[in-house]
Write an enzyme that holds these catalytic residues in place. Structure first.
Site, PDB file in Angstrom:
ATOM      1  N   LYS A 190      -3.384   3.454  -4.328  1.00 53.97           N
ATOM      2  CA  LYS A 190      -2.235   2.925  -3.556  1.00 53.97           C
ATOM      3  C   LYS A 190      -2.323   3.554  -2.079  1.00 53.97           C
ATOM      4  CE  LYS A 190       2.156   2.298  -2.597  1.00 53.97           C
ATOM      5  NZ  LYS A 190       2.318   2.866  -1.186  1.00 53.97           N
ATOM      6  N   HIS A 193      -4.408   0.842  -0.573  1.00 53.67           N
ATOM      7  CA  HIS A 193      -3.442  -0.343  -0.366  1.00 53.67           C
ATOM      8  C   HIS A 193      -2.667  -0.102   1.184  1.00 53.67           C
ATOM      9  CE1 HIS A 193       0.888  -1.622  -0.063  1.00 53.67           C
ATOM     10  NE2 HIS A 193       0.366  -2.763  -0.666  1.00 53.67           N
ATOM     11  N   ASN A 194      -2.261   1.241   1.128  1.00 52.91           N
ATOM     12  CA  ASN A 194      -1.480   1.555   2.469  1.00 52.91           C
ATOM     13  C   ASN A 194      -2.198   1.372   3.749  1.00 52.91           C
ATOM     14  OD1 ASN A 194       0.736   2.030   0.684  1.00 52.91           O
ATOM     15  ND2 ASN A 194       1.278   3.499   1.812  1.00 52.91           N
TER      16      ASN A 194
HETATM   17  C1  6PG Z   1       4.797   0.224   0.018  1.00 53.36           C
HETATM   18  C2  6PG Z   1       4.737   0.760   1.177  1.00 53.36           C
HETATM   19  C3  6PG Z   1       5.274   2.262   1.331  1.00 53.36           C
HETATM   20  C4  6PG Z   1       5.302   2.869   2.552  1.00 53.36           C
HETATM   21  C5  6PG Z   1       6.079   2.601   3.758  1.00 53.36           C
HETATM   22  C6  6PG Z   1       6.299   3.476   5.011  1.00 53.36           C
HETATM   23  O1  6PG Z   1       3.587  -0.006  -0.466  1.00 53.36           O
HETATM   24  O2  6PG Z   1       5.781   0.038  -0.604  1.00 53.36           O
HETATM   25  O3  6PG Z   1       3.479   0.908   1.797  1.00 53.36           O
HETATM   26  O4  6PG Z   1       4.896   3.047   0.273  1.00 53.36           O
HETATM   27  O5  6PG Z   1       5.385   4.340   2.326  1.00 53.36           O
HETATM   28  O6  6PG Z   1       5.708   1.302   4.080  1.00 53.36           O
HETATM   29  O7  6PG Z   1       4.618   3.586   5.077  1.00 53.36           O
HETATM   30  P1  6PG Z   1       4.276   4.389   6.553  1.00 53.36           P
HETATM   31  O8  6PG Z   1       5.499   5.259   7.042  1.00 53.36           O
HETATM   32  O9  6PG Z   1       3.133   5.003   6.597  1.00 53.36           O
HETATM   33  O10 6PG Z   1       4.187   3.174   7.346  1.00 53.36           O
END
Ligand code: 6PG
Length: 484
Positions: A190, A193-194
């Protein structure tokens, strides 16, 4: 309020932490026919969920953690959906004494994978399963079908997996959920993924900036370009979102919405973790790193204020002779840079899998990312197919499909990176991706000179191209070469 005797041991799954994500996951479980135990630190929020969404299915609300646990059928399956870090540890500490051997605790927040490894080991000591699972797709995904990336033991997945697969997104009837690997593997994937999400978003932002500067196009006009791109190889949720936000008008001013949004990107931390891990593992995830640093630069108000209007631009005036050809060049460069970012992300998964002994199937990861998650895209079908051709593919870029796809765009990629440089438009992700492409395919890199320098000032030794062994030159003496 205690659990009525008729409800004791009836819930197949429970959710504690009913903010938007937890609330929507609970509703998703209920909609799929599961009896769902509910708990929240503030009981009123539990009550409001049942009052507003009773039609979703069967909920068993509890005010206390003890009653919440009592309402769960064995082996108990508890999903924790609270903020990563200390808040998650606090819930685990309250929950664990109430559980019995074989029960399963699922952390569905964006936990840092080393924390998950620690928690899994601690609960295993007590005969409990701890499953750190990535859940991607935001609030909408949690309700209607996220991509789910559970770690933990195969035994826990045997019991928990069918429920998670039932509520996950489906692509061609295939759940966007699979057992990723033991202990922290799910939260690790995960996290990557991010990181890829950051790179994808940065590349899209750079493409937008290039069209803005190169064509003087308005946000709605650029939105139409992205909408057109979303019908081809770049089709993805993030491109769709981009077209939507660029087309949006700010109600207060009547201006294009993005023109009134402050240009300082924030980040909750998963991208940072990805880059830190890439450095630890020695994986050059340059696209993800540049995207993370670009967010930091955008937020560096003092430095930007000091630089603005002071640092000479020394750029050429930008007159694009053929807008259509320029737009196509940007599209090709965006696609090529995206392939590099994903190739790097999957390299990081392979390196971590070897380092931590997780045996992660990268093809399966691409498959469960085809739907539900933020990076969902047709593109991931292509990656799934690449790993079906060769599960041990050393470099996604070297897969025949991607080699050809990128080759088709290399000339455009070079034109765009060069044009951005001479016109002073910052494209850290586009240009670092091209540098990575040229680095990874180079017959000989200038690292030979670095090795010679290191040996000169630090006697750090070097290897030779013409024979095996490790060598040092006596730079301060007779400069004879010694074998070490
Ligand atoms: C997801 C998103 C989520 C993430 C937000 C904000 O997979 O649903 O990646 O997990 O927390 O998009 O992320 P940032 O604040 O790091 O941009």
């Amino acid at each position: 309020m205690s659990v009525p005797s008729s409800a004791v041991g009836t819930a197949q799954i429970g959710v504690t932490g009913l903010a938007v994500m937890g609330r929507n996951l609970a509703r998703n479980f209920a909609r799929h026919g599961y009896t769902v135990a509910l708990h929240n630190r503030t009981f009123a929020r539990t009550q409001s969920l049942v009052a507003e969404h009773a039609a979703d299915g069967t909920f068993v609300p509890s005010e206390s953690m003890a009653d919440f646990v009592a309402s769960l059928a064995r082996p108990r399956k508890v999903v924790i959906m609270v903020q990563a870090g200390a808040a998650t540890d606090a819930v685990i500490d309250e929950l664990v004494p109430l559980l019995e051997e074989g029960d399963i605790v699922v952390d569905a927040g964006n936990a840092h994978f080393p924390d998950t490894i620690r928690r899994e080991a601690a609960l295993r000591e007590r005969g409990l399963h701890f499953v750190g699972t990535g859940v991607s797709g935001g609030e909408e995904g949690a309700l209607n079908g996220p991509s789910i990336m559970p770690g933990g033991t195969a035994e826990s997945y045997a019991s928990l997996g069918p429920i998670l697969e039932a509520i996950s997104a489906k692509v061609d009837g295939v759940p966007c959920c699979t057992h990723v690997g033991p202990d922290g593997a799910g939260h690790f994937v995960k996290m990557v993924h991010n990181g890829i999400e950051y790179a994808d978003m940065q590349l899209i932002a750079e493409a937008y900036d290039l069209l803005r500067h190169g064509l003087g196009a308005s946000a709605p006009e650029i939105g139409e370009v992205f909408a057109a791109w979303n019908t081809g190889d770049l089709e993805s949720y993030l491109i769709e979102v981009t077209a939507e936000v660029l087309a949006h008008t700010d109600a207060a001013t009547g201006a294009p919405f993005v023109d009134v949004v402050a240009d300082a990107a924030e980040q909750k931390g998963t991208g940072r973790w990805t880059v830190q891990n890439g450095l630890d593992l020695g994986v050059p995830i340059t696209g993800i790193a540049e995207a993370t640093f670009a967010r930091a630069l955008s937020g560096s108000a003092p430095q930007r204020a000091a630089a603005r209007g002071v640092l000479p631009a020394d750029t050429l005036e930008w007159n694009v002779p053929e807008p259509g050809a320029f737009i196509e060049d940007v599209r090709l460069a965006l696609y090529a840079s995206k392939v590099v970012a994903y190739s790097q992300g999957f390299d990081q998964i392979a390196a971590a899998s070897a380092q931590y002994g997780w045996d992660i199937d990268r093809g399966a990861m691409a498959r469960i990312w085809r739907g539900g998650c933020i990076i969902r895209a047709k593109f991931l079908d292509r990656i799934t197919q690449a790993y079906e051709r060769d599960a041990n593919l050393p470099l996604l870029l070297a897969d025949p499909y991607f080699t050809a796809a990128v080759a088709n765009g290399v000339a455009a990629w070079r034109r765009i990176v060069a044009a951005a440089a001479v016109h002073g438009v910052p494209t850290p992700a586009f240009s670092s991706s091209l540098a990575y492409y040229d680095g990874v395919r180079a017959d000989r890199l200038p690292a030979n000179l670095i090795q010679a320098q290191r040996d000169f000032f630090g006697a750090h030794t070097y290897r030779r191209t013409d024979r095996d062994g490790t060598f040092h030159t006596d730079w301060s003496g007779d400069r004879a070469e010694q074998t070490w």
